[in-house]
Design a protein around this motif. Sequence first.
Motif, mmCIF file in Angstrom:
data_model
loop_
_atom_site.group_PDB
_atom_site.id
_atom_site.type_symbol
_atom_site.label_atom_id
_atom_site.label_comp_id
_atom_site.label_asym_id
_atom_site.label_seq_id
_atom_site.Cartn_x
_atom_site.Cartn_y
_atom_site.Cartn_z
ATOM 1 N N GLY A 101 27.172 53.642 -14.891
ATOM 2 C CA GLY A 101 27.958 52.431 -14.697
ATOM 3 C C GLY A 101 27.991 52.018 -13.239
ATOM 4 N N ALA A 102 28.590 50.871 -12.973
ATOM 5 C CA ALA A 102 28.737 50.356 -11.606
ATOM 6 C C ALA A 102 30.118 49.728 -11.513
ATOM 7 N N GLN A 103 30.978 50.311 -10.718
ATOM 8 C CA GLN A 103 32.367 49.883 -10.680
ATOM 9 C C GLN A 103 32.524 48.433 -10.281
ATOM 10 N N ARG A 104 31.718 47.982 -9.314
ATOM 11 C CA ARG A 104 31.818 46.580 -8.887
ATOM 12 C C ARG A 104 31.497 45.644 -10.045
ATOM 13 N N LEU A 105 30.438 45.919 -10.776
ATOM 14 C CA LEU A 105 30.077 45.072 -11.914
ATOM 15 C C LEU A 105 31.170 45.119 -12.984
ATOM 16 N N ASN A 106 31.661 46.330 -13.265
ATOM 17 C CA ASN A 106 32.691 46.467 -14.294
ATOM 18 C C ASN A 106 33.950 45.695 -13.934
ATOM 19 N N ASP A 107 34.422 45.847 -12.699
ATOM 20 C CA ASP A 107 35.668 45.202 -12.300
ATOM 21 C C ASP A 107 35.540 43.678 -12.272
ATOM 22 N N THR A 108 34.424 43.193 -11.729
ATOM 23 C CA THR A 108 34.251 41.744 -11.609
ATOM 24 C C THR A 108 34.138 41.079 -12.970
ATOM 25 N N LEU A 109 33.337 41.636 -13.854
ATOM 26 C CA LEU A 109 33.175 41.017 -15.174
ATOM 27 C C LEU A 109 34.415 41.189 -16.035
ATOM 28 N N ARG A 110 35.115 42.298 -15.875
ATOM 29 C CA ARG A 110 36.352 42.488 -16.634
ATOM 30 C C ARG A 110 37.358 41.394 -16.289
ATOM 31 N N ALA A 111 37.353 40.959 -15.027
ATOM 32 C CA ALA A 111 38.281 39.909 -14.607
ATOM 33 C C ALA A 111 37.903 38.535 -15.148
ATOM 34 N N ARG A 112 36.711 38.402 -15.745
ATOM 35 C CA ARG A 112 36.254 37.095 -16.240
ATOM 36 C C ARG A 112 35.907 37.112 -17.723
ATOM 37 N N VAL A 113 36.487 38.046 -18.462
ATOM 38 C CA VAL A 113 36.259 38.104 -19.905
ATOM 39 C C VAL A 113 36.637 36.792 -20.561
ATOM 40 N N VAL B 153 27.556 47.146 -20.793
ATOM 41 C CA VAL B 153 27.351 48.595 -20.816
ATOM 42 C C VAL B 153 28.034 49.164 -19.573
ATOM 43 N N THR B 154 29.188 49.786 -19.766
ATOM 44 C CA THR B 154 30.054 50.149 -18.641
ATOM 45 C C THR B 154 29.709 51.482 -17.991
ATOM 46 N N GLY B 155 29.010 52.358 -18.705
ATOM 47 C CA GLY B 155 28.868 53.745 -18.265
ATOM 48 C C GLY B 155 29.868 54.611 -19.016
ATOM 49 N N LEU B 156 29.510 55.858 -19.238
ATOM 50 C CA LEU B 156 30.348 56.759 -20.032
ATOM 51 C C LEU B 156 31.720 56.952 -19.396
ATOM 52 N N GLY B 157 32.764 56.790 -20.211
ATOM 53 C CA GLY B 157 34.121 56.982 -19.745
ATOM 54 C C GLY B 157 34.706 55.820 -18.974
ATOM 55 N N LYS B 158 33.978 54.697 -18.879
ATOM 56 C CA LYS B 158 34.454 53.558 -18.093
ATOM 57 C C LYS B 158 34.690 52.310 -18.942
ATOM 58 N N GLU B 159 34.786 52.519 -20.265
ATOM 59 C CA GLU B 159 35.041 51.399 -21.151
ATOM 60 C C GLU B 159 36.426 50.798 -20.894
ATOM 61 N N PHE B 160 36.625 49.556 -21.294
ATOM 62 C CA PHE B 160 37.941 48.915 -21.166
ATOM 63 C C PHE B 160 38.157 48.010 -22.374
ATOM 64 N N PRO B 161 39.420 47.826 -22.761
ATOM 65 C CA PRO B 161 39.713 46.953 -23.904
ATOM 66 C C PRO B 161 39.571 45.479 -23.520
ATOM 67 N N VAL B 162 39.179 44.657 -24.461
ATOM 68 C CA VAL B 162 39.049 43.219 -24.195
ATOM 69 C C VAL B 162 39.745 42.422 -25.301
#
Length: 370
Positions: free
Chosen positions: A204-216, A229-238
């Motif tokens: 996963g990539a934290q920057r990508l995860n955080d930025t896209l999560r903010a724009r769901v 595809v967040t990386g193992l253990g880095k999933e988040f609810p939407v």
Amino acid sequence: MIPLSSPTSVLLAGGGSAGHVSPLLALADALRRRHPDLRVTALGTKEGLEARLVPARGYDLRFVPKVPLPRRPSLDLLRLPGRLKAAVDAAGAAIDESGAEVVVGFGGYVSTPAYLAARRRRVPIVIHEQNTTAGLANRLGSRWATAVATTFASTSLRGARRIGMPLRHEVATLDRAARRDEALAHFGLEPSRPTLLVTGGSLGAQRLNDTLRARVEALSRAGVQVLHVTGLGKEFPVETPAGGAPYVVVPYADRMELAYAASDLVVARAGANTVCELTAVGLPAVYVPLPVGNGEQRLNASEVVAAGGGLLVDDAAFTPDWVDAQLLPLAADTARLGAMAAAARALGEPAADEALADLVDEAARGRKSL
């Protein structure tokens, strides 16, 4: 003269990171497809990804001690000669016991002892360098190599020829259009919407995860469906708005070829393997290089970006505001995406695994004809 024949045994040296292990496995598969009885032995360390991935693919794995090269004077530097001798001895034993006729190195800790052991035994060496800037092991090994291949044209190594990156057969032979419906159904996506794939690799990539999560919500309301595809253990609810496009979060995609087939645009890091897979399948991408090291990832993406097949965005600049101003309009611009896809595909080398296998065969035949 001994009649020309196929190799009977090869030793593949490379490990530590996916950047070394993935092309090693791609070559192993290509060699096994053309020579079903070929003995393929891999050389790696107990700490690297190869310890899990190589046996899982059905190949024999031999271990050598990990010998990092100290960058400054220290006790480790004093211990280097003894450690290197142990690693070279282990690599030599693997060559002798497997009867390897060619040693193929992909760089990293494992390759230096393999090159030294092969040179002592006059076993031909074939080298593949994945990155734009060659590492120390491959710079050393290229002095004695029978053949040197690179992923990128800009890589500077003695006697090198560019062949591209050996890729998994499932990706190299992917027909995205033919498998799109299957791929969309596999991930629960809708056929009538543009699809954005977001991936930072297996970790996963934290920057990508955080930025896209903010724009769901913004992406969903704009009609852009996302496979993230967040990386193992880095999933988040939407939660997506009623009537909005799907936003699918998965920790890992074990069918990455289907993720590519479902997609129209990708946001990703710029590891060499990622860049080469995306050009091979003809996918436009927004590359957000990992901001560490010597700027290697930025260099990896430079060729496809210059050709118009991708955009390059600094890690710090990849923010929710950038998504609003740049990514959303791009995802909806089918004409621009089509042009970018064609530019990316023009640089792709889907047959690099076969090209590298050709070099291995040539090296083996050259040795037997002596």
